[in-house]
Motif scaffolding. Structure first.
Motif, PDB file in Angstrom:
ATOM      1  N   GLU A 107       0.811  -1.216   0.000  1.00  0.00           N
ATOM      2  CA  GLU A 107       0.000   0.000   0.000  1.00  0.00           C
ATOM      3  C   GLU A 107       0.845   1.268   0.000  1.00  0.00           C
ATOM      4  N   TYR A 108       1.891   1.293   0.818  1.00  0.00           N
ATOM      5  CA  TYR A 108       2.585   2.563   1.027  1.00  0.00           C
ATOM      6  C   TYR A 108       3.981   2.631   0.426  1.00  0.00           C
ATOM      7  N   VAL A 110       4.919   0.186  -2.634  1.00  0.00           N
ATOM      8  CA  VAL A 110       4.712  -0.138  -4.048  1.00  0.00           C
ATOM      9  C   VAL A 110       3.779   0.877  -4.708  1.00  0.00           C
ATOM     10  N   ARG A 111       2.748   1.294  -3.971  1.00  0.00           N
ATOM     11  CA  ARG A 111       1.785   2.228  -4.546  1.00  0.00           C
ATOM     12  C   ARG A 111       2.139   3.688  -4.288  1.00  0.00           C
ATOM     13  N   ASN A 112       3.273   3.909  -3.684  1.00  0.00           N
ATOM     14  CA  ASN A 112       3.711   5.292  -3.477  1.00  0.00           C
ATOM     15  C   ASN A 112       4.352   5.831  -4.755  1.00  0.00           C
ATOM     16  N   PRO A 113       3.757   6.873  -5.346  1.00  0.00           N
ATOM     17  CA  PRO A 113       4.252   7.316  -6.648  1.00  0.00           C
ATOM     18  C   PRO A 113       5.676   7.848  -6.658  1.00  0.00           C
ATOM     19  N   VAL A 114       6.181   8.327  -5.532  1.00  0.00           N
ATOM     20  CA  VAL A 114       7.540   8.855  -5.578  1.00  0.00           C
ATOM     21  C   VAL A 114       8.601   7.843  -5.135  1.00  0.00           C
ATOM     22  N   ARG A 116      10.861   4.848  -5.815  1.00  0.00           N
ATOM     23  CA  ARG A 116      11.352   4.123  -6.992  1.00  0.00           C
ATOM     24  C   ARG A 116      11.685   2.700  -6.596  1.00  0.00           C
ATOM     25  N   ASP A 122      12.043   5.545   2.158  1.00  0.00           N
ATOM     26  CA  ASP A 122      12.108   6.602   3.161  1.00  0.00           C
ATOM     27  C   ASP A 122      10.771   7.290   3.396  1.00  0.00           C
ATOM     28  N   SER A 123       9.693   6.590   3.024  1.00  0.00           N
ATOM     29  CA  SER A 123       8.366   7.144   3.257  1.00  0.00           C
ATOM     30  C   SER A 123       8.040   7.144   4.749  1.00  0.00           C
ATOM     31  N   GLU A 124       7.698   8.322   5.251  1.00  0.00           N
ATOM     32  CA  GLU A 124       7.335   8.414   6.669  1.00  0.00           C
ATOM     33  C   GLU A 124       6.004   7.736   6.939  1.00  0.00           C
ATOM     34  N   LEU A 125       5.131   7.770   5.906  1.00  0.00           N
ATOM     35  CA  LEU A 125       3.826   7.143   6.061  1.00  0.00           C
ATOM     36  C   LEU A 125       3.972   5.636   6.267  1.00  0.00           C
ATOM     37  N   LYS A 129       2.843   3.624   9.615  1.00  0.00           N
ATOM     38  CA  LYS A 129       1.866   2.529   9.569  1.00  0.00           C
ATOM     39  C   LYS A 129       2.465   1.241  10.128  1.00  0.00           C
TER      40      LYS A 129
END
Lengths: 140, 163
Positions: A107-108, A110-114, A116, A122-125, A129
């Motif tokens: 979800e957060y 693979v589906r995160n557009p930024v 790569r 390094d997504s905080e979301l 989660k």
């Protein structure tokens, strides 16, 4: 019952994500070296297990128990590898690792557009989660 | 999960991944620091898609009573077709401005719930801006749409009708 740490590797043996919750002892080598060591061990264990297996089975390595900790291993069809260390009283956490993959990683990350593919997460979301989920686990 | 929900989910996924890739291709083509250009191209893509999509969504719908009726249609049926959810709140000054609030915009949902990636987020609203201008122009309303990221994944679209 305690979760110590979690490694996420991709198919090309790079460590995409590492997180520790409670860790009492460091390996005494740089983190990058530790990742390589961990990946190397998983890789070797997997091939040993399939080589020495007396029956043919789809899944080989699911983890091991040492005297003082337990390592859990989960691999996705696409080759992501989730490695979690817990204390020895924790039971089977395959479902936990699957949940982390299917409901949080996909979800957060693979589906995160930024984000790569193949790059460090390094997504905080994602981190938030993941942390929420681990904190909520009843056996923690 | 029933077949229809699986289908809805996969087509949403397919759109999201395609959109992701379009953005990344446009960014590569334009080079760094050309955000405006990328956003403009996404908007014109969206415009064209919006024109067709509104045709498809409104085919069984009676004619619109007035401008507000058309905008409400965009917030409901049109937004559901495009993003699988309604616009959560619509405000208007009863002159020429409508403000559409989406509390969990589809293309920001997997991005952030805080301030991380705020810069990048703006680009992911351009396609939707285009969709709105395209759809509204095809029902006879010329307008300008600007989008703003509020608290991710929420965002607002401001529709300014051109007289």
């Amino acid at each position: 019952m305690t979760i110590y740490n979690l490694y996420i590797f991709d198919r090309n043996c790079s460590c995409l994500y590492y997180k520790e919750w409670t860790r009492q002892k460091e390996a005494g080598i740089p983190r990058e070296e530790e990742f390589k060591l961990m990946y190397g061990m998983i890789f070797s264990l997997k091939s040993l297990i399939s080589r020495l297996s007396i029956i043919s089975a789809k899944e080989g390595l699911v983890g091991y128990t040492a005297s003082n900790y337990k390592l859990h291993y989960f691999e996705t069809p696409t080759g992501f590898k989730f490695v979690m260390n817990t204390d020895t009283s924790v039971g089977n956490v395959q479902d936990v690792l699957r949940h982390i993959y299917a409901r949080i990683f996909v979800e957060y990350v693979v589906r995160n557009p930024v984000a790569r593919p193949g790059e460090h997460v390094d997504s905080e979301l994602f981190a938030a989660k993941l942390d929420d989920y681990i904190q909520d686990l009843s056996f923690k | 999960m029933s077949v229809t929900t699986v289908q809805a989910e996969t087509s949403q996924c397919l759109f999201e991944f395609l959109h992701m890739e379009i953005v990344s291709q446009l960014q590569q083509e334009a080079g760094p620091d050309k955000k405006g250009e990328v956003q403009q191209r996404l908007e014109s893509l969206g415009h064209r898609v919006g024109e067709s999509l509104v045709e498809r969504t409104s085919r069984d719908h009676p004619r619109f009573k007035n401008e507000l009726d058309a905008v409400v249609f965009m917030c409901k049926q049109f937004w559901v077709t495009a993003f699988n959810k309604n616009i959560d709140n619509l405000k208007t000054n009863h002159q020429d401005t409508y403000v559409l609030h989406d509390n969990a915009f589809r293309l920001l949902q997997h991005l952030s719930e805080g301030n991380q990636y705020r810069e990048e987020a703006q680009t992911y609203l351009s396609f939707a801006c285009g969709l709105l201008t395209g759809a509204l122009s095809n029902v006879g309303i010329k307008c300008q749409v600007t989008a703003e990221v509020t608290k991710m994944p929420a965002c607002t679209f401001q529709v300014k009708v051109l007289l």
